[in-house]
Design an enzyme around this catalytic site. Structure first.
Site, PDB file in Angstrom:
ATOM      1  N   PHE A  23    -118.584 -17.392  26.501  1.00 19.65           N
ATOM      2  CA  PHE A  23    -119.902 -16.774  26.552  1.00 19.65           C
ATOM      3  C   PHE A  23    -119.826 -15.387  25.937  1.00 19.65           C
ATOM      4  CE2 PHE A  23    -123.429 -14.617  28.804  1.00 19.65           C
ATOM      5  CZ  PHE A  23    -124.463 -15.470  28.423  1.00 19.65           C
ATOM      6  N   PHE A  24    -118.675 -14.699  26.160  1.00 17.88           N
ATOM      7  CA  PHE A  24    -118.373 -13.434  25.504  1.00 17.88           C
ATOM      8  C   PHE A  24    -117.039 -13.573  24.786  1.00 17.88           C
ATOM      9  CE2 PHE A  24    -120.917 -12.028  29.262  1.00 17.88           C
ATOM     10  CZ  PHE A  24    -122.035 -11.615  28.554  1.00 17.88           C
ATOM     11  N   ARG A  46    -105.237  -2.097  22.207  1.00 17.03           N
ATOM     12  CA  ARG A  46    -106.300  -2.056  23.200  1.00 17.03           C
ATOM     13  C   ARG A  46    -107.044  -3.390  23.210  1.00 17.03           C
ATOM     14  NH1 ARG A  46    -103.832   1.694  24.453  1.00 17.03           N
ATOM     15  NH2 ARG A  46    -104.487   3.861  24.796  1.00 17.03           N
ATOM     16  N   ALA A  90    -133.793  -7.362  31.668  1.00 16.53           N
ATOM     17  CA  ALA A  90    -132.847  -7.087  30.586  1.00 16.53           C
ATOM     18  C   ALA A  90    -132.449  -8.370  29.879  1.00 16.53           C
ATOM     19  CB  ALA A  90    -131.606  -6.379  31.113  1.00 16.53           C
ATOM     20  N   GLU A 110    -138.492 -12.999  32.638  1.00 12.97           N
ATOM     21  CA  GLU A 110    -137.875 -12.659  33.921  1.00 12.97           C
ATOM     22  C   GLU A 110    -138.866 -12.204  34.988  1.00 12.97           C
ATOM     23  OE1 GLU A 110    -134.566 -10.024  33.548  1.00 12.97           O
ATOM     24  OE2 GLU A 110    -133.415 -11.436  32.323  1.00 12.97           O
ATOM     25  N   GLY A 129    -114.620   2.581  27.286  1.00 14.43           N
ATOM     26  CA  GLY A 129    -113.171   2.475  27.415  1.00 14.43           C
ATOM     27  C   GLY A 129    -112.660   1.056  27.222  1.00 14.43           C
ATOM     28  N   GLU A 156    -130.463 -21.323  30.950  1.00 12.45           N
ATOM     29  CA  GLU A 156    -129.466 -20.252  30.912  1.00 12.45           C
ATOM     30  C   GLU A 156    -128.892 -19.953  32.294  1.00 12.45           C
ATOM     31  OE1 GLU A 156    -131.080 -16.842  28.940  1.00 12.45           O
ATOM     32  OE2 GLU A 156    -131.559 -17.952  27.115  1.00 12.45           O
ATOM     33  N   GLU A 158    -130.479 -19.046  34.937  1.00 14.61           N
ATOM     34  CA  GLU A 158    -131.107 -17.870  35.549  1.00 14.61           C
ATOM     35  C   GLU A 158    -131.910 -18.253  36.793  1.00 14.61           C
ATOM     36  OE1 GLU A 158    -131.792 -14.919  31.731  1.00 14.61           O
ATOM     37  OE2 GLU A 158    -133.402 -16.306  32.275  1.00 14.61           O
TER      38      GLU A 158
END
Length: 205
Positions: A23-24, A46, A90, A110, A129, A156, A158
């Site tokens: 998903f990411f 990193r 969002a 939403e 970071g 999704e 949700e």
């Protein structure tokens, strides 16, 4: 005027290796960059959690003095007393969309509310970071009288409940820590700083 000491020309990405794609995305970067004392630093590695840019909206009804918040499960909050958080509307910015497009679309998905005008609050790097995620935050005024219920796209996964709370209750939740996610904190603090001007503009319109 504040200006960074260096820019993108003062670093070298030696390798960019994907570690995970789901998903990411998680990547490992091998980098070196210029040092404040002069010269180049040693090579460092990193991990970077890569997320697309996103947009968030604070929904505020100035006539009823009500803030509209969403409540939904968040996996990143599993360590909290409850992983169901009170948040802004969002969503992720897809290819070809502007932050404003997403703010308007996600508000309807939403919360069921339809908005047309947005006031920019800020844009910020969520946690630089370790992730490249950037969030564009807006405020939208609306008539909240018909806003209610459970929303979100089942496709999704949700499951989103809408909450209408008084502005003073929202500010109290901010100050006592019940609202503890960055975007909602930033937006409510902005509202607290700008509330007099918002109501003055409403009275003069």
């Amino acid at each position: 005027m504040m200006k960074p000491s260096f820019d993108k020309n003062h670093l070298e990405i030696i390798a960019h290796t994907p570690c995970y794609q789901g998903f990411f995305t998680m990547s490992k970067l091998t980098i070196r960059h210029k040092l404040f004392a002069g010269g180049w630093g040693k090579t460092i590695e990193r991990e970077l959690f890569e997320r697309p840019e996103a947009a968030a909206v604070l929904l505020y009804d100035p006539k009823l003095d009500v803030v509209v918040l969403t409540e939904q499960f968040r996996v990143g909050a599993l360590g909290e007393a409850s992983p169901w958080l009170f948040e802004l509307v969002a969503g992720i910015i897809e290819t070809g969309e502007s932050p404003e497009d997403v703010a308007i679309r996600e508000t309807q998905e939403e919360s069921g509310a339809i908005i047309e005008q947005l006031t920019p609050i800020c844009q910020y790097l969520v946690s630089p970071g370790g992730t490249n995620e950037k969030l564009h935050v807006f405020m939208a005024q609306l008539d909240s009288s018909q806003v209610d219920g459970i929303h979100g796209l089942a496709s999704e996964g949700e499951d989103i409940r809408v909450h209408k709370v008084s502005r003073t209750e929202a500010f109290a939740a901010l100050k006592n820590g019940k609202i503890n996610n960055a975007a909602t904190i930033i937006a409510l603090q902005w509202l607290e700083l700008n509330i007099s001007q918002i109501h003055s503009n409403l009275e003069s319109s």
